[in-house]
Design a protein around this motif. Structure first.
Motif, PDB file in Angstrom:
ATOM      1  N   ARG A  11      12.481  -4.921   6.550  1.00 30.90           N
ATOM      2  CA  ARG A  11      12.362  -4.994   5.097  1.00 30.90           C
ATOM      3  C   ARG A  11      12.320  -6.430   4.575  1.00 30.90           C
ATOM      4  O   ARG A  11      12.318  -6.653   3.369  1.00 30.90           O
ATOM      5  CB  ARG A  11      13.524  -4.234   4.446  1.00 30.90           C
ATOM      6  N   TYR A  60       3.237  -1.169  -1.236  1.00 26.78           N
ATOM      7  CA  TYR A  60       4.684  -1.178  -1.045  1.00 26.78           C
ATOM      8  C   TYR A  60       5.343  -0.027  -1.811  1.00 26.78           C
ATOM      9  O   TYR A  60       6.284   0.608  -1.311  1.00 26.78           O
ATOM     10  CB  TYR A  60       5.261  -2.514  -1.520  1.00 26.78           C
ATOM     11  N   ARG A  64       7.779   2.533  -0.114  1.00 26.79           N
ATOM     12  CA  ARG A  64       9.183   2.582  -0.515  1.00 26.79           C
ATOM     13  C   ARG A  64       9.562   3.978  -1.018  1.00 26.79           C
ATOM     14  O   ARG A  64      10.650   4.492  -0.711  1.00 26.79           O
ATOM     15  CB  ARG A  64       9.435   1.557  -1.621  1.00 26.79           C
ATOM     16  N   THR A  65       8.662   4.582  -1.774  1.00 23.91           N
ATOM     17  CA  THR A  65       8.926   5.935  -2.268  1.00 23.91           C
ATOM     18  C   THR A  65       8.962   6.929  -1.116  1.00 23.91           C
ATOM     19  O   THR A  65       9.788   7.853  -1.104  1.00 23.91           O
ATOM     20  CB  THR A  65       7.851   6.353  -3.285  1.00 23.91           C
ATOM     21  N   HIS A  68      12.357   6.775   0.698  1.00 26.45           N
ATOM     22  CA  HIS A  68      13.404   7.531   0.010  1.00 26.45           C
ATOM     23  C   HIS A  68      13.116   9.033   0.038  1.00 26.45           C
ATOM     24  O   HIS A  68      14.023   9.844  -0.153  1.00 26.45           O
ATOM     25  CB  HIS A  68      13.543   7.048  -1.429  1.00 26.45           C
ATOM     26  N   LEU A  80       7.216  -2.231   4.550  1.00 23.05           N
ATOM     27  CA  LEU A  80       8.192  -2.685   3.561  1.00 23.05           C
ATOM     28  C   LEU A  80       8.297  -4.204   3.509  1.00 23.05           C
ATOM     29  O   LEU A  80       9.100  -4.747   2.756  1.00 23.05           O
ATOM     30  CB  LEU A  80       9.569  -2.088   3.867  1.00 23.05           C
TER      31      LEU A  80
END
Length: 263
Positions: A11, A60, A64-65, A68, A80
């Motif tokens: 990350r 990104y 990122r979504t 999660h 990431l």
């Protein structure tokens, strides 16, 4: 089992992305201060680097979504880190949109990062992953348009104002085009989880050509006119005039404009 060290590495913001941001900052400063001997070259580099930054943020947001949502593989794939070289289809995600920007002066969407959808449960999560990219373009447009709708343009050099207006134009066109419910684009990804299995199977073969279908449709005068009327309507709602956006586009395309119909 990935360690905390490996997760941190997955990350960590890539030096490649930081380099692109540095180019954007330096060339933006050159446009603002009129430091460059040729302001058109500075505008070209500023807008192009800012456009690439927005493409990286777009991808990104997808990754990122997805993280999660349950796809933990996006980290090991490098998505990431904001490094455009890590994308599954770097040519589609970065190179092709930049080429279309240079030739046509519009923000066409690129290819997405590869999400392992089988790891994600829930139709809403799938829709949100697809929507995250275009929503990033919307946010980028609002931020770039802030000086216009806040009436904070006093003292802003004309070349920088025009470059900023053109950046807003690019983000709006990218958001609209990418939200179209066309196979292969994010707009279709938003509605796909809610379609029947039979419909998805029938549409699936068109996913690889959806991007080019949209590109071709923009050459149809009627479609072109409706599209740009919508774009300029949104720009005016953000406080950006049609004149500033068009002038910024002409300033960017210093070699001679090849227009898709922006009037």
């Amino acid at each position: 089992m990935p360690t905390s060290t490996s997760r941190s590495s997955d990350r960590r913001v890539s030096p490649v992305f930081l380099g692109i941001v540095a180019v954007m900052a330096v060339t933006g400063w050159a446009v603002w201060t009129d430091f460059a001997s040729n302001v058109k070259i500075a505008v070209f580099l500023f807008v192009t680097s800012a456009w690439i930054v927005s493409l990286c943020l777009h991808e990104y947001a997808h990754a990122r979504t997805a993280l999660h949502g349950g796809d933990i593989t996006v980290g090991t794939k490098g998505y990431l880190t904001l490094n455009p070289l890590k994308y599954t289809h770097a040519a589609l995600s970065i190179v092709l949109p930049v080429v279309f920007l240079m030739l046509g002066g519009i923000g066409l969407p690129g290819g997405a990062v590869f999400i392992e959808r089988g790891r994600i449960r829930g139709r809403w999560k799938h829709s949100l992953i697809s929507a995250a990219g275009p929503l990033t373009n919307v946010l980028f447009a609002v931020v770039c348009a802030a000086p216009f709708w806040l009436g904070a343009l006093d003292g802003v050099p004309t070349p920088f104002r025009l470059a900023l207006a053109f950046l807003v134009f690019l983000q709006v066109t990218a958001a609209i085009l990418n939200l179209l419910p066309v196979p292969g684009l994010d707009g279709y990804g938003v509605i796909e989880p809610w379609l029947s299995y039979g419909v998805r199977r029938q549409v699936e073969p068109f996913a690889s050509v959806g991007f080019f279908i949209v590109f071709g449709l923009l050459w149809i005068p009627q479609v072109n006119g409706v599209f740009f009327d919508a774009v300029y309507g949104i720009l005016e709602g953000l406080g950006v005039s049609r004149f500033d956006a068009s002038a910024g586009r002409s300033l960017y395309q210093f070699w001679g404009e090849w227009s898709f119909g922006a009037r």
